[in-house]
Design an enzyme around this catalytic site. Structure first.
Site, PDB file in Angstrom:
ATOM      1  CB  SER A  76       3.292 -18.660  -8.441  1.00 22.96           C
ATOM      2  OG  SER A  76       2.489 -19.261  -9.432  1.00 22.96           O
ATOM      3  CE  LYS A 154       2.780 -23.270  -8.426  1.00 22.70           C
ATOM      4  NZ  LYS A 154       2.882 -21.872  -7.935  1.00 22.70           N
TER       5      LYS A 154
END
Length: 273
Positions: A76, A154
Site C-alpha cells: 500500500s 500510511k
C-alpha cells in the site's frame, strides 16, 4: 631548663655535635608490609545473565518509549516502502518521541493501530499453544516478534479541522479547496477529464466526497493509491475514515533492511507552505 630540654631530645633521637637532633630507627625494627590477596575476577559466565538482563530491560524501555522496528507486509506504500508480492518487505524504524511533544503533520509517514472498523480482516499472529504464545509475547516485548495488533502504515494527508476531497480538474486530492503536490504518488487510478473523472457516469477510482477531519484526528492515504485500503475505504464508519491521534504509534523515519534500501523516509508536506 637546658638540661631538661636535652633529656627530652635524647629520649627521641641522637644529639649531634651542633646540638641538633636526628631520629634513628632501632636496627632491630623491620618495616611492616601487608600482603593483600589479589581480588578474584568475577567469572564471565556469572556476569552473563546480568548483562543479558540489562540488555533486555534497555530493549523493552527503548521500544516502549523511543523507537521500534516494524516490517512492511503489504504494497500500500509502494514505491516509498517495499511490501510487494514476492519482494523482501522493508523493515522501518518508527520514532515515538516526537509526537509526545507535537502532532503529526501533513506528509508524515506514520504507523498507527487500526480502529475497530479497520480490523475486520485482521487475524491474530499468536499461537494457540500456551507455551508458544507466552514466548511470542516475550519476543514482542524485546522487538523480535510483531505485537498482536493491527498496526498499519500510511501517509498523513489532512489534520484536524481540514476538509479533504478528490478531485480537482487534474485529478488531484484537495485540502481546504487547494490541490496537493504529491511527488511520492507513482501509482493511482486512471483519471481522464470528460472521459473518466468525478462527473462522468463511471467515476474515476480517485474520487471521494468531502470529509472534514475532526480535531484530534488525521486523514491518511497510502502512496500506492490504486492498492491501498486507507481512509477512503472507511468513510462510512463512525470516524469517517479518520484516525484518532491516540492510535498513532510514531513516525516512520528510516529503512534499515534490506541493506540495498537503507535510508531515510521522505516526508514532504503536500500542502506546501
Amino acid at each position: 631548663m637546658e638540661d631538661s630540654s636535652k633529656e627530652q631530645a635524647l629520649s627521641s633521637g641522637t644529639e649531634n655535635h651542633d646540638g641538633s637532633v636526628s631520629s634513628e630507627e632501632p636496627t632491630s625494627a623491620k618495616p611492616h608490609t601487608s600482603h593483600k590477596e589479589p581480588k578474584k575476577q568475577r567469572s564471565f559466565f556469572r556476569e552473563l545473565p546480568i548483562l543479558i538482563g540489562v540488555a533486555l530491560v534497555l530493549s523493552i524501555v527503548l521500544q516502549a518509549f523511543v523507537f521500534r522496528v516494524f516490517l512492511i507486509p503489504s504494497e500500500s506504500m509502494e514505491p516509498t516502502l517495499h511490501g510487494c508480492t514476492g519482494c523482501t518487505g522493508d523493515r522501518i524504524v518508527v520514532e515515538k518521541i516526537g509526537y509526545r511533544f507535537g502532532d503529526p503533520e501533513p506528509g508524515d509517514v506514520i504507523v498507527f493501530k487500526g480502529p475497530d472498523s479497520w480490523n475486520t480482516r485482521y487475524t491474530s499472529n499468536r499461537s494457540d499453544n500456551t507455551v508458544k504464545r507466552g514466548l511470542q509475547e516475550v519476543g514482542s516485548w524485546v522487538g523480535l516478534v510483531p505485537p498482536d495488533e493491527n498496526d498499519l502504515v500510511k501517509r498523513v494527508i489532512a489534520t484536524g479541522g481540514q476538509t479533504v476531497e478528490c478531485c480537482d480538474e487534474q485529478g488531484r486530492v484537495m485540502v481546504d479547496g487547494k490541490p496537493l503536490d504529491e511527488p511520492y504518488v507513482k501509482m493511482d487510478f486512471p483519471f481522464t477529464p470528460g472521459v473518466q473523472d468525478c462527473t462522468t457516469a463511471v467515476k474515476s477510482g480517485r474520487c471521494f466526497a468531502p470529509v472534514t477531519v475532526p480535531e484530534g484526528h488525521v486523514w491518511v492515504m497510502g502512496d500506492n493509491r490504486s492498492n491501498s485500503a486507507d481512509s477512503r475505504a472507511h468513510v462510512q464508519d463512525e470516524l469517517q475514515g479518520t484516525i484518532p491521534l491516540d492510535n498513532v504509534i510514531g513516525q516512520a523515519r528510516f529503512i534499515v533492511l534490506p541493506p540495498s534500501r537503507m535510508g531515510s523516509i521522505s516526508s514532504p508536506n503536500p500542502q506546501g507552505n
